[in-house]
Design an enzyme around this catalytic site. Structure first.
Site, PDB file in Angstrom:
ATOM      1  N   CYS A 126       0.826  -1.213   0.000  1.00 50.46           N
ATOM      2  CA  CYS A 126       0.000   0.000   0.000  1.00 50.46           C
ATOM      3  C   CYS A 126       0.860   1.263   0.000  1.00 50.46           C
ATOM      4  O   CYS A 126       0.672   2.153  -0.824  1.00 50.46           O
ATOM      5  CB  CYS A 126      -0.936  -0.013   1.205  1.00 50.46           C
ATOM      6  SG  CYS A 126      -1.799   1.545   1.420  1.00 50.46           S
ATOM      7  N   CYS A 163      -1.347   1.649  -3.233  1.00 52.25           N
ATOM      8  CA  CYS A 163      -2.367   2.698  -3.077  1.00 52.25           C
ATOM      9  C   CYS A 163      -1.803   4.118  -2.990  1.00 52.25           C
ATOM     10  O   CYS A 163      -2.296   5.017  -3.672  1.00 52.25           O
ATOM     11  CB  CYS A 163      -3.186   2.466  -1.811  1.00 52.25           C
ATOM     12  SG  CYS A 163      -3.451   0.754  -1.380  1.00 52.25           S
ATOM     13  N   LYS A 186       0.256   5.332  -6.113  1.00 47.77           N
ATOM     14  CA  LYS A 186      -0.726   5.304  -7.218  1.00 47.77           C
ATOM     15  C   LYS A 186      -1.645   6.516  -7.151  1.00 47.77           C
ATOM     16  O   LYS A 186      -1.879   7.193  -8.142  1.00 47.77           O
ATOM     17  CB  LYS A 186      -1.514   3.989  -7.156  1.00 47.77           C
ATOM     18  CG  LYS A 186      -2.529   3.745  -8.250  1.00 47.77           C
ATOM     19  CD  LYS A 186      -3.905   4.302  -8.012  1.00 47.77           C
ATOM     20  CE  LYS A 186      -4.548   3.955  -6.712  1.00 47.77           C
ATOM     21  NZ  LYS A 186      -5.007   2.618  -6.566  1.00 47.77           N
ATOM     22  N   TYR A 214      -8.467  -3.789 -11.771  1.00 52.42           N
ATOM     23  CA  TYR A 214      -8.170  -2.527 -11.066  1.00 52.42           C
ATOM     24  C   TYR A 214      -6.911  -1.837 -11.617  1.00 52.42           C
ATOM     25  O   TYR A 214      -6.919  -0.671 -11.972  1.00 52.42           O
ATOM     26  CB  TYR A 214      -7.856  -2.803  -9.595  1.00 52.42           C
ATOM     27  CG  TYR A 214      -8.993  -3.080  -8.671  1.00 52.42           C
ATOM     28  CD1 TYR A 214      -9.457  -2.086  -7.816  1.00 52.42           C
ATOM     29  CD2 TYR A 214      -9.567  -4.342  -8.577  1.00 52.42           C
ATOM     30  CE1 TYR A 214     -10.470  -2.336  -6.899  1.00 52.42           C
ATOM     31  CE2 TYR A 214     -10.577  -4.598  -7.669  1.00 52.42           C
ATOM     32  CZ  TYR A 214     -11.025  -3.600  -6.830  1.00 52.42           C
ATOM     33  OH  TYR A 214     -12.022  -3.853  -5.934  1.00 52.42           O
ATOM     34  N   GLU A 223      -6.666   1.626 -13.862  1.00 54.32           N
ATOM     35  CA  GLU A 223      -6.136   2.800 -13.156  1.00 54.32           C
ATOM     36  C   GLU A 223      -4.910   3.360 -13.881  1.00 54.32           C
ATOM     37  O   GLU A 223      -4.798   4.570 -14.109  1.00 54.32           O
ATOM     38  CB  GLU A 223      -5.787   2.435 -11.710  1.00 54.32           C
ATOM     39  CG  GLU A 223      -7.022   2.214 -10.852  1.00 54.32           C
ATOM     40  CD  GLU A 223      -6.723   1.935  -9.382  1.00 54.32           C
ATOM     41  OE1 GLU A 223      -7.652   2.018  -8.576  1.00 54.32           O
ATOM     42  OE2 GLU A 223      -5.568   1.613  -9.032  1.00 54.32           O
ATOM     43  N   HIS A 239     -27.717  20.674  -1.938  1.00 49.75           N
ATOM     44  CA  HIS A 239     -27.710  21.252  -3.276  1.00 49.75           C
ATOM     45  C   HIS A 239     -26.751  22.423  -3.369  1.00 49.75           C
ATOM     46  O   HIS A 239     -26.680  23.207  -2.428  1.00 49.75           O
ATOM     47  CB  HIS A 239     -29.130  21.708  -3.619  1.00 49.75           C
ATOM     48  CG  HIS A 239     -29.264  22.204  -5.008  1.00 49.75           C
ATOM     49  ND1 HIS A 239     -29.225  21.375  -6.106  1.00 49.75           N
ATOM     50  CD2 HIS A 239     -29.408  23.466  -5.476  1.00 49.75           C
ATOM     51  CE1 HIS A 239     -29.354  22.103  -7.191  1.00 49.75           C
ATOM     52  NE2 HIS A 239     -29.469  23.370  -6.844  1.00 49.75           N
ATOM     53  N   GLU A 282     -26.318  14.521  -4.218  1.00 52.18           N
ATOM     54  CA  GLU A 282     -27.749  14.705  -3.929  1.00 52.18           C
ATOM     55  C   GLU A 282     -28.623  13.788  -4.783  1.00 52.18           C
ATOM     56  O   GLU A 282     -29.748  13.459  -4.411  1.00 52.18           O
ATOM     57  CB  GLU A 282     -28.170  16.160  -4.107  1.00 52.18           C
ATOM     58  CG  GLU A 282     -28.190  16.653  -5.524  1.00 52.18           C
ATOM     59  CD  GLU A 282     -28.604  18.123  -5.625  1.00 52.18           C
ATOM     60  OE1 GLU A 282     -29.673  18.478  -5.111  1.00 52.18           O
ATOM     61  OE2 GLU A 282     -27.852  18.922  -6.230  1.00 52.18           O
TER      62      GLU A 282
HETATM   63  P1  NDP Z   1      -7.466  -8.086 -11.089  1.00 48.96           P
HETATM   64  O1  NDP Z   1      -7.730  -9.421 -10.556  1.00 48.96           O
HETATM   65  O2  NDP Z   1      -8.291  -6.930 -10.627  1.00 48.96           O
HETATM   66  O3  NDP Z   1      -7.544  -8.111 -12.665  1.00 48.96           O
HETATM   67  C1  NDP Z   1      -6.751  -8.981 -13.415  1.00 48.96           C
HETATM   68  C2  NDP Z   1      -7.059  -8.755 -14.883  1.00 48.96           C
HETATM   69  O4  NDP Z   1      -6.150  -9.486 -15.691  1.00 48.96           O
HETATM   70  C3  NDP Z   1      -8.446  -9.217 -15.281  1.00 48.96           C
HETATM   71  O5  NDP Z   1      -8.968  -8.306 -16.207  1.00 48.96           O
HETATM   72  C4  NDP Z   1      -8.187 -10.584 -15.910  1.00 48.96           C
HETATM   73  O6  NDP Z   1      -9.142 -10.917 -16.900  1.00 48.96           O
HETATM   74  C5  NDP Z   1      -6.848 -10.366 -16.568  1.00 48.96           C
HETATM   75  N1  NDP Z   1      -6.045 -11.574 -16.688  1.00 48.96           N
HETATM   76  C6  NDP Z   1      -5.816 -12.510 -15.741  1.00 48.96           C
HETATM   77  N2  NDP Z   1      -4.971 -13.449 -16.198  1.00 48.96           N
HETATM   78  C7  NDP Z   1      -4.651 -13.093 -17.467  1.00 48.96           C
HETATM   79  C8  NDP Z   1      -3.816 -13.649 -18.446  1.00 48.96           C
HETATM   80  N3  NDP Z   1      -3.114 -14.758 -18.212  1.00 48.96           N
HETATM   81  N4  NDP Z   1      -3.723 -13.030 -19.646  1.00 48.96           N
HETATM   82  C9  NDP Z   1      -4.414 -11.903 -19.882  1.00 48.96           C
HETATM   83  N5  NDP Z   1      -5.217 -11.310 -18.979  1.00 48.96           N
HETATM   84  C10 NDP Z   1      -5.334 -11.905 -17.779  1.00 48.96           C
HETATM   85  O7  NDP Z   1      -5.905  -7.836 -10.810  1.00 48.96           O
HETATM   86  P2  NDP Z   1      -5.022  -6.515 -10.734  1.00 48.96           P
HETATM   87  O8  NDP Z   1      -3.651  -6.984 -11.043  1.00 48.96           O
HETATM   88  O9  NDP Z   1      -5.596  -5.413 -11.540  1.00 48.96           O
HETATM   89  O10 NDP Z   1      -5.135  -6.105  -9.207  1.00 48.96           O
HETATM   90  C11 NDP Z   1      -4.865  -7.053  -8.184  1.00 48.96           C
HETATM   91  C12 NDP Z   1      -5.652  -6.751  -6.954  1.00 48.96           C
HETATM   92  O11 NDP Z   1      -5.098  -5.628  -6.281  1.00 48.96           O
HETATM   93  C13 NDP Z   1      -7.101  -6.371  -7.165  1.00 48.96           C
HETATM   94  O12 NDP Z   1      -7.939  -7.467  -7.360  1.00 48.96           O
HETATM   95  C14 NDP Z   1      -7.417  -5.613  -5.907  1.00 48.96           C
HETATM   96  O13 NDP Z   1      -7.749  -6.525  -4.896  1.00 48.96           O
HETATM   97  C15 NDP Z   1      -6.104  -4.934  -5.581  1.00 48.96           C
HETATM   98  N6  NDP Z   1      -6.095  -3.525  -6.026  1.00 48.96           N
HETATM   99  C16 NDP Z   1      -7.006  -2.655  -5.511  1.00 48.96           C
HETATM  100  C17 NDP Z   1      -7.027  -1.341  -5.914  1.00 48.96           C
HETATM  101  C18 NDP Z   1      -8.020  -0.421  -5.346  1.00 48.96           C
HETATM  102  O14 NDP Z   1      -8.602  -0.724  -4.302  1.00 48.96           O
HETATM  103  N7  NDP Z   1      -8.319   0.712  -5.991  1.00 48.96           N
HETATM  104  C19 NDP Z   1      -6.071  -0.823  -6.893  1.00 48.96           C
HETATM  105  C20 NDP Z   1      -5.166  -1.819  -7.391  1.00 48.96           C
HETATM  106  C21 NDP Z   1      -5.193  -3.111  -6.959  1.00 48.96           C
HETATM  107  P3  NDP Z   1     -10.603 -11.514 -16.538  1.00 48.96           P
HETATM  108  O15 NDP Z   1     -11.450 -10.343 -16.182  1.00 48.96           O
HETATM  109  O16 NDP Z   1     -11.022 -12.187 -17.780  1.00 48.96           O
HETATM  110  O17 NDP Z   1     -10.382 -12.454 -15.396  1.00 48.96           O
END
Ligand code: NDP
Length: 459
Positions: free
Chosen positions: A42, A47, A50, A179, A183, A437, A442
């Site tokens: 984080c 976080c 970022k 995510y 982002e 408002h 709202e």
């Molecule tokens: P996510 O699990 O959110 O997303 C992973 C993405 O990668 C999905 O779109 C998935 O597709 C795709 N994917 C998975 N495997 C492959 C592959 N082999 N080839 C191509 N695409 C693939 O992971 P992130 O890395 O974005 O983030 C990890 C975690 O970190 C989040 O789940 C969250 O818990 C935390 N996080 C939270 C944030 C916040 O609170 N704002 C910010 C950043 C991270 P599909 O949809 O088809 O599965």
């Protein structure tokens, strides 16, 4: 048997730090081992930096907005190294505060990697020492996945490296639709890079409400991000400083940097958990019960290493509940329902509770209230960005079971709305709350008309 420590925590991230401090404040002898720096994902590579990058990237749009309000902005430019330097100084400051708070509470910080030698013994890798502990907390977090079946994957970077780019790449390709991918697509685009997002599905942000997904997907495209769907990476090759990625649909994309944001995995490899007899699930996450207790009576785990809800405040609350249960005589389990969460896209997403699809599956009958509108601030700027607001209401008792917002300040709004949702507020409670408002929020208390899907409308 006398142990060196009453509690040994592996990992000084959000969950580990909270647990260690609270336990030490009860007078117990506590140590935390950390192989990098205090603060964890984080603070160091998640976080916090970022969000600073999001702020940095939003100023471009603000400059455009200023013109709509009569301001003249000339010779505006962005100095990436200056910003990065300031951001990292802030990260250093926060990491220092984490370490100081631990020491002030009486926690010993051991700045090296710890691995299990047996169920009560930890080997410290740098010094070669071994230490023993009566209770052990695993709080080692997670790490980005770089899929090894993609040829040339070593040419790609993960989110870790995004915080150390020496310049904004002219062109970046981002793989993933979760995510981190969306982002960074917003951040890089805002900072002036040409961004291409490659997603294997149809619409980004799987798991979110369908209206939110479509809204974010469309906004990414509207902001100039090229989105390639139904495509997965196959090979990466470098030529003349540029990297070319071939996709499963045989398309190729070339960029200066290729970011893989395809998920994170629990950081359990090499931790020696088999020597302690700690059970993992098939994703390598430590299996725990609602008290974060593993199958070994004196070992617990909190945060991303357990792969429950991988968010900082959740790790903190799990760490706190563990310390209260084990050291403060106050058995506590953290309730994982209705956790508000945000995605810092541009505009950002704020969500609490159930998606429409999940609510329909769970309750059958649900009422949907939703609206899309241009925020007041944009009326003078010719910006076409839209706000989405949606309430998911359980029909049988009118309880609001989900709130979904995409728009300016959505994370700030949702944090407050989450209190009402957690308390079980009904749509009538929302309705009898007076509007503030003029504000975006709202709309939450003025949504009157139930949304009827076109296919259900009487002809
Ligand atoms: P996510 O699990 O959110 O997303 C992973 C993405 O990668 C999905 O779109 C998935 O597709 C795709 N994917 C998975 N495997 C492959 C592959 N082999 N080839 C191509 N695409 C693939 O992971 P992130 O890395 O974005 O983030 C990890 C975690 O970190 C989040 O789940 C969250 O818990 C935390 N996080 C939270 C944030 C916040 O609170 N704002 C910010 C950043 C991270 P599909 O949809 O088809 O599965």
């Amino acid at each position: 048997m006398a142990y060196d420590y009453d509690l040994f925590v592996i990992g000084a991230g959000s969950g580990g730090v909270r647990a260690a401090r609270l336990a030490a404040m009860t007078g117990k002898k506590v140590a935390v081992a950390e192989e990098h720096r205090a603060g964890g994902t984080c603070v160091i590579r998640g976080c916090v930096p970022k969000k600073y990058m999001v702020y940095a990237s939003e100023f471009g749009r603000s400059l455009h907005h200023m013109k709509g309000y009569g301001w003249t902005v000339e010779n505006a430019s962005y100095d990436h190294n200056l910003f990065m330097d300031k951001m990292h100084r802030e990260v250093d400051r926060l990491s220092g505060i984490y370490a100081r708070n631990l020491r002030n509470a009486g926690v010993e910080i051991i700045e090296e990697r710890a691995e299990f030698a047996d169920a009560h013994t930890l080997k410290l890798l740098k010094s070669g020492r071994t230490v023993t502990a009566a209770k052990i907390l695993i709080a080692v977090g997670g790490a980005p996945i770089l899929p090894q079946d993609v040829e040339g994957i070593d040419l790609a970077i993960s989110s870790n490296e995004m915080f150390h780019l020496d310049a904004v790449p002219e062109h970046i390709v981002i793989v993933g639709g979760g995510y981190i991918a969306v982002e960074f697509a917003g951040i890089m685009s805002g900072l002036g890079a040409r961004v291409c997002l490659v997603y294997r599905g149809e619409t980004v942000l799987r798991g979110f409400d369908d209206d939110v997904r479509t809204h974010v997907h469309d906004e990414l495209k509207r902001k100039g991000v090229k989105v390639i769907t139904h495509a997965a990476p196959k090979t990466l090759k470098k030529d003349n400083g540029k990297i070319t990625m071939t996709l499963s649909n045989n398309e190729t994309v070339t960029a200066d940097k290729i970011l893989f944001a395809v998920g994170r995995e629990p950081h359990t490899k090499g931790l020696g958990l088999e020597k302690a007899g700690v059970k993992l699930n098939d994703k390598g996450a430590v299996i725990v019960d609602e008290y974060s207790h593993t199958n070994v009576p004196h070992i617990w785990a909190v945060g991303d290493v357990t792969d429950r809800v991988n968010l900082t405040p959740v790790a903190i609350r799990e760490g706190q509940a563990f310390a209260q249960t084990e050291f403060m005589d106050k058995p506590t389990s953290f309730d994982h329902a209705d956790i508000p969460h945000a995605v810092f896209t541009q505009p950002p997403v704020g969500v609490v509770g159930m998606t429409e699809a999940d609510a329909r599956k769970a309750f059958g009958m649900v009422d949907i209230y939703k609206t899309k509108f241009r925020p007041m601030k944009d009326m003078l700027t010719r910006d076409e960005e839209r706000v989405l607001m949606k309430l998911v209401v359980r029909a049988e008792d009118e309880r609001v079971v989900g709130v979904h917002i995409v728009g300016p300040d959505a994370p700030e709004i949702i944090q407050a709305v989450a209190i009402a949702v957690k308390m079980g507020a009904s749509k009538a409670d929302f309705d009898r709350t007076c509007a503030l408002h003029p504000s975006i929020a709202e709309e939450l208390v003025t949504l009157r008309e139930k949304f009827v899907p076109p296919e259900l409308k009487p002809v």
